[in-house]
Design a protein around this motif. Structure first.
Motif, PDB file in Angstrom:
ATOM      1  N   THR A 217       5.413  -4.606  -3.165  1.00 41.39           N
ATOM      2  CA  THR A 217       5.184  -3.900  -2.363  1.00 41.39           C
ATOM      3  C   THR A 217       3.731  -3.075  -2.839  1.00 41.39           C
ATOM      4  N   PHE A 218       4.098  -2.211  -3.980  1.00 42.11           N
ATOM      5  CA  PHE A 218       2.946  -1.346  -4.366  1.00 42.11           C
ATOM      6  C   PHE A 218       1.919  -2.230  -4.956  1.00 42.11           C
ATOM      7  N   ALA A 219       2.090  -3.398  -5.362  1.00 39.66           N
ATOM      8  CA  ALA A 219       1.146  -4.261  -6.209  1.00 39.66           C
ATOM      9  C   ALA A 219       0.291  -4.833  -5.138  1.00 39.66           C
ATOM     10  N   HIS A 220       0.675  -5.123  -3.854  1.00 42.20           N
ATOM     11  CA  HIS A 220      -0.192  -5.564  -2.627  1.00 42.20           C
ATOM     12  C   HIS A 220      -0.868  -4.414  -2.164  1.00 42.20           C
ATOM     13  N   TRP A 221      -0.190  -3.324  -2.082  1.00 42.22           N
ATOM     14  CA  TRP A 221      -0.746  -2.082  -1.382  1.00 42.22           C
ATOM     15  C   TRP A 221      -2.042  -1.495  -2.232  1.00 42.22           C
ATOM     16  N   LYS A 222      -1.794  -1.597  -3.513  1.00 43.21           N
ATOM     17  CA  LYS A 222      -3.010  -1.086  -4.394  1.00 43.21           C
ATOM     18  C   LYS A 222      -3.826  -2.080  -4.335  1.00 43.21           C
ATOM     19  N   GLU A 223      -3.808  -3.318  -4.421  1.00 44.47           N
ATOM     20  CA  GLU A 223      -4.712  -4.424  -4.282  1.00 44.47           C
ATOM     21  C   GLU A 223      -5.635  -4.430  -3.102  1.00 44.47           C
TER      22      GLU A 223
END
Length: 330
Positions: A217-223
């Motif tokens: 989740t956070f990897a995609h949100w950060k990207e």
């Protein structure tokens, strides 16, 4: 009284983390920052391990839980606390509540590790099971509203984040010139707390948050810079997996204070568990191992740098641990 609404981002400060450190010092232990000769040789970096697996209850979660319990007013203490958890958050609250005489109710998925469950019960926590962690979370919110107990999210709570941030405070006190801190990320409480402390003390230091590619989740949100829907898969690292509310207060903290959010594989997590057993004689649960997996995966980028890996927990049944390390390859 519930406590699941989003708080202003600016409420999580270095001052709040110092206050949490003073508030919880009689409940938690200061964990060691140990050099890792094995990882230093493998990566070409100077690697040290922040051993939160040696924390009371076997996980960093006690820090935030103790801070929450110590911050309750008299009426809240009588009404008690309610929390959904995959395990370690409940362990921390059960321990902190037991020490302070505060009633604790824990809502768990049926898949929760039996060792964690039995330990929660030993501290006097009331335990209720649900089909999955999201059902447990929704039921806990309703139960808190109906009973007047305080709902305690494992991450969407400023006192939890400030308590977790004391890990970063200790790292900076022990190794002020650390250059990169690798830390796992699930709901973001530990990563955002550490990043708040580290960046305030040494703005040049980097914080890399690590999560399983099964729950990115956070990897995609950060990207993307947006709280987009993310497809999730089952993970062996259940403590850092599952749905994250887009409105969670950890998202802006991760977005603005964490430098990178990186992914490791399930196989990489198993390998990290085996390495910690072989090289350091430490039993580490899957959710405690992503930083170790990442230091190996990103060794070229880290070579020549001063690196801290946060080893966040050890709580796992013997049967499950043996199964996972027997599946691992280094």
């Amino acid at each position: 009284m519930t406590n699941h609404t989003q708080r202003p981002m600016d409420s999580v400060t270095l001052k709040a983390i110092y206050s949490a450190s003073a508030r919880i010092k009689t409940t938690v232990c200061r964990t060691p920052l140990e050099p890792s000769q094995a990882l230093s040789v493998l990566t070409g970096a100077e690697v040290r391990l922040k051993m939160e697996n040696l924390q009371h209850t076997g996980s960093f979660k006690l820090r935030g839980a103790a801070n929450v319990v110590a911050s309750l007013d008299a009426d809240q203490r009588i009404a008690g606390v309610i929390a959904p958890t995959a395990g370690n958050h409940g362990l921390g609250l059960a321990c902190a509540g037991h020490a302070a005489g505060v009633p604790v109710s824990i809502f768990l998925p049926c898949s929760a590790d039996p060792i964690k469950v039995s330990t929660m019960k030993s501290y006097g926590a009331q335990v209720t099971f649900f089909e999955n962690i999201e059902e447990a979370r929704q039921a806990a919110i309703v139960a808190a509203e109906e009973s007047g107990a305080t709902f305690v999210s494992a991450y969407d709570n400023e006192q939890m984040i400030a308590g977790a941030g004391t890990v970063g405070l200790e790292i900076m006190e022990d190794w002020a010139d650390a250059e990169v801190i690798l830390v796992n990320i699930g709901g973001g409480g530990l990563a955002s707390g550490i990043a708040t402390a580290v960046k305030a003390i040494n703005p040049a230091a980097e914080v890399w948050a690590i999560q399983s590619e099964a729950s990115p989740t956070f990897a995609h949100w950060k990207e993307t810079g947006e709280t987009i829907p993310v497809e999730l898969s089952p993970s062996i690292a259940e403590g850092i997996s599952g749905y994250i509310e887009p409105e969670a207060m950890t998202w802006p903290l991760v977005r603005d204070r964490v430098d990178r959010v990186l992914l490791v594989s399930e196989a990489g997590i198993k390998a990290a568990m085996l390495l910690m057993l072989n090289q350091h004689s430490h039993v580490i649960e899957p959710s405690g191992a992503p930083a170790i997996a990442a230091v190996l995966l990103y060794a070229k980028e880290l070579s020549g740098r001063k690196v801290v890996c946060v080893v966040s927990g050890r709580n796992i049944s013997g049967y499950r641990y043996l199964k996972l390390v027997n599946e691992a390859t280094l």
